[in-house]
Design a protein around this motif. Structure first.
Motif: not given
Lengths: 579, 91
Positions: A266-271
């Protein structure tokens, strides 16, 4: 929850862009120096700009009040966009941020609330990095008071006295200090104890947890811990092991996942993954292309981003709304409930809005009301314990999530959850709620959402319901409910949050819930007229009679539940809180 | 009310929208749906629009009984609503 259910998602998708996700996506692309890959950055800017309120601050969603969280995320993401695609950011935002400054040196999420370290971090970064201003000198005394006895930093000075240290609080406080001083001023904490506490959060596997006693490492905690150490010019005890643990979270398809065993990137994991590797000085070149590709695949048609591939980006509020409105049948309902029950982080037992995000009080109430954990006594007990032992603030109230200052919406939601889940921890917490509610009383029988705020119908009814649940009522609360309902009753139908002229669905729902809770009679014809004024052509419901289109799944759910309340079966209204 | 008065009402309503939405409203078709034609015409903007009309023409709207989402959905409908209310007041 099974692997397939998480991968495929059995919840309901709203299709909306989310501010938190949009910030995370833009920031990740910025760190990778790839914002130029955004196909239409001006649409991202348009989405972000649409969150600005007339007071100069920004809100999580359109129609919500401005807060420091949304104001930083919006202004920072706009600043990260390529030239020519940024919205206008200027003095109105700065003036709004100064309106949240507290005399104790910290900042509040919104005017009137207590200071907390989340808000202080967001405010300081907005003022210094976006607006080019300086925070007040008193900030450093406030930050100094965050160090708890174990050496870590807590959400507020009051939390520090209770010894509640957290890796996120450490990161927010250290970054606020670093941002305000350029990392050059005297450190307001005992460096050795603070560094030691942060390093102790690393497990033998290489990742970090938020708090002492947590059992599962997660990427969010790892990013915050290594970032906090970096601002102190320190490293984890096992930096190589940390890099390896982070890289183990990377899937072949191109992005990161949050913790071992969780399968969805997910996007927060990428962040968090990109941010942590960057702080550790590890190379990013070999992962940049697939991460960018994954992040860009999270764009929605509205111009912003959601947390994963939009077609599978279910969220708890939307799914709960569909369940409460009776839109599921057969196995679909069961699968949706199991999906909602899976939206729980390791080490934190409330339900979150989106998978992988921190647990939130309102979402937990919606999930429980929709039927989640109905046959799981242990799950309900864990939720009660989470509320009672982790997130109740020292003032007795509750905020949206752990460490966020108290507000009436969350406190009322928590009171309903504790009432529903029961048990001795719940009883002790319910007693503390009355103390917070008292600080929000603006005049006898009138309450605001936060101390120092304006009294409204909804805050008053939420306060009186919370007192009722906490057994802190004085016996005259039924009469007070009757008084406030009379003051906000709109002649043509429905109830208004302020005054008695413009009715809205949320206030009318809250009014009927309160009347039912206190056993007061109400006029069914008056409610029918109001529902007729907000019913839309596609059998949905608008938030106010002003709009011709549905307000979305949450509005449709509240309208449908009011219809069911009017039906011959008189189905009870779940005590939902939203804003 | 005469045709000239109707034109004057439309001009005054348009000026209210222009104050809130700027030059965008200058190309607004009289029968265009405001929520489609004006970016940001959400429920809050709609409320501000209705209260601005109330203030400009000195009457109160019944938010439930008057079917505001119909009468305030386009410029021409708003002007018609205002004309009728002004006539009622004059009667």
């Amino acid at each position: 929850m099974t692997y397939d259910m998480r991968q495929g998602s059995s919840g309901v998708v709203s299709g909306d862009s989310d501010l938190w996700c949009t910030y995370a996506a833009v920031r990740t692309l910025s760190w990778l120096e790839r914002t130029g890959d955004l196909p239409s950055p001006e649409t991202v800017g348009g989405f972000l700009a649409s969150r600005q309120n007339s007071d100069g601050g920004y809100a999580w969603s359109a129609g919500m009040s401005s807060d420091a969280w949304a104001t930083y995320y919006c202004t920072q993401a706009m600043a990260d966009l390529p030239d020519g695609s940024r919205g206008a950011v200027g003095s109105p935002s700065s003036a709004w941020v100064w309106g949240t400054a507290h005399e104790d040196g910290g900042f509040a999420m919104m005017p009137g609330q207590s200071s907390d370290v989340w808000a202080t971090y967001y405010a300081v970064r907005t003022l210094v990095e976006i607006c080019g201003e300086r925070p007040p000198e008193a900030l450093f005394d406030w930050l100094a008071a965050l160090q708890a006895e174990d050496g870590g930093l807590a959400w507020s000075p009051a939390h520090a006295k209770d010894g509640a240290s957290d890796a996120r609080a450490c990161y927010y406080a250290i970054t606020a200090w670093s941002t305000a001083t350029g990392g050059q001023g005297p450190l307001p904490w005992d460096r050795e104890r603070l560094t030691g506490w942060l390093r102790d959060r690393q497990s033998a596997a290489g990742g970090f947890t938020f708090q002492a006693g947590d059992g599962t490492d997660c990427l969010w905690a790892t990013f915050r811990a290594v970032s906090a150490l970096r601002r102190l010019d320190e490293n984890p005890r096992d930096a190589e092991g940390c890099v390896a643990w982070i890289r183990d979270r990377l899937l072949p398809g191109g992005s990161f996942t949050r913790w071992p065993g969780y399968p969805v990137p997910d996007v927060w994991a990428a962040f968090c993954g990109v941010g942590a590797l960057r702080e550790l000085g590890a190379g990013l070149a070999d992962i940049a292309d697939p991460v960018v590709e994954a992040v860009l695949s999270f764009r929605t048609g509205q111009g912003g981003f959601t947390y994963r591939t939009p077609g599978l980006a279910s969220d708890v509020l939307t799914t709960s709304a569909h369940l409460l409105a009776g839109h599921f049948s057969g196995g679909g309902e069961r699968d949706a409930l199991r999906w909602v029950e899976g939206c729980v982080m390791p080490n934190e037992h409330g339900v979150m809005y989106m998978p992988g995000r921190g647990s939130e009080v309102r979402c937990t109430l919606w999930a429980l009301s929709a039927g989640a954990f109905q046959d799981d006594a242990q799950g309900r007990a864990r939720i009660a314990d989470w509320l009672a032992s982790s997130i109740q603030n020292p003032d007795g109230g509750f905020g949206y999530w752990e460490g966020r200052a108290s507000d009436m919406v969350s406190t009322s939601a928590a009171a309903e959850i504790l009432h529903r889940t029961g048990g001795s921890p719940a009883a002790a917490s319910l007693r503390g709620i009355a103390a917070y509610v008292a600080t929000c009383e603006t005049a006898p029988g009138q309450y605001a959402n936060v101390p120092g705020g304006r009294p409204t119908l909804r805050a008053t009814l939420q306060a009186l319901r919370a007192l009722h649940r906490s057994d802190g009522s004085d016996g005259s609360d039924g009469a007070r409910v009757g008084d406030v309902l009379a003051r906000h009753r709109v002649r043509g139908g429905g109830f208004a949050n302020e005054g008695n002229r413009v009715p809205d669905l949320l206030s009318t729902y809250e009014a009927v819930v309160a009347a039912d809770t206190f056993g007061l009679e109400w006029d069914t014809g008056h409610l029918t007229k109001f529902l007729d004024s907000v019913r839309t052509a596609d059998a949905g419901f608008a938030w106010t009679p002003l709009m011709a289109t549905s307000g979305g799944p949450l509005a449709d759910c509240l309208g449908r539940r009011l219809e069911l309340r009017l039906s011959p079966a008189q189905h009870a209204l779940p005590p939902l809180a939203l804003s | 009310m005469h045709t000239a008065d109707q034109t004057e009402i439309s001009t005054r309503v348009l000026a209210l929208l222009e104050k809130r939405f700027g030059d965008t409203v200058l190309s607004l078709a009289p029968d265009a749906d405001l929520s489609d034609a004006l970016p940001g015409f959400d429920s809050l903007a709609a409320l501000e629009y209705v209260t601005a009309v109330e203030s400009e023409f000195d009457f109160e709207v019944d938010f439930v009984g008057d079917d505001v989402r119909y009468w305030f959905s386009t410029l021409v409908r708003t002007s018609e609503y205002v004309r009728e209310r002004v006539e009622d007041q004059a009667a």
